[in-house]
Design a protein around this motif. Structure first.
Motif: not given
Length: 160
Positions: A117-124
């Motif tokens: 399940q997606t917990l959060l997003i890291v933008e890179a």
């Protein structure tokens, strides 16, 4: 009377060299090279070492203060012990807790999650990278704030 085999047929134009040096100064460049037929002129300058001052990084409301570097002979303070599995950032980037600015967060403390399940997003590098739960469990702590910059290996969320 022997002449040097490397001596150019025409002497180098000192005015041209000075003009190139002026261009370096005006533009802030450190090196310039001009080539015309068999003539090649390279003008470079080295910057004198200067003291560099950095502005302090902006403080985040809930970000913990950085630990002071240990003095010689002292031991470094122990890392914060967290109960459960710590999900760490797999990359350097900016963390986002929700899919869109006005959307609800992916998870909140107390939520039960399943593996993947997606917990959060890291933008890179302008790419949104979903960070999945490594296993099922209960979210006991969200360590980061929304839109906070994160480093590789930095703790993000704790799952129990």
């Amino acid at each position: 009377m022997a002449s040097s085999p490397k001596a150019p047929a025409d002497p180098i134009d000192a005015r041209l060299v000075r003009q190139l040096a002026d261009i370096l100064t005006e533009t802030g460049l450190t090196e310039i090279e001009v080539e015309h037929n068999d003539l090649k002129i390279r003008v470079a300058k080295t910057a004198a070492p200067t003291a560099v001052q950095y502005a302090p990084a902006p403080a985040y409301a809930a970000a913990p203060a950085p630990a002071a570097a240990p003095v010689a002979g002292e031991t470094a303070p122990a890392a914060v012990e967290r109960k459960g599995d710590v999900v760490k950032s797999p990359m350097v980037g900016t963390v986002y807790l929700q899919p869109q600015p006005d959307a609800p967060a992916f998870v909140k403390v107390g939520d039960t999650v399943t593996a993947g399940q997606t917990l959060l997003i890291v933008e890179a590098m302008k790419t949104m990278n979903p960070i999945p739960a490594p296993r099922g469990g209960k979210i006991v702590e969200i360590i980061v704030q929304d839109a906070q910059p994160v480093e590789f290996g930095e703790p993000l969320i704790v799952i129990e």
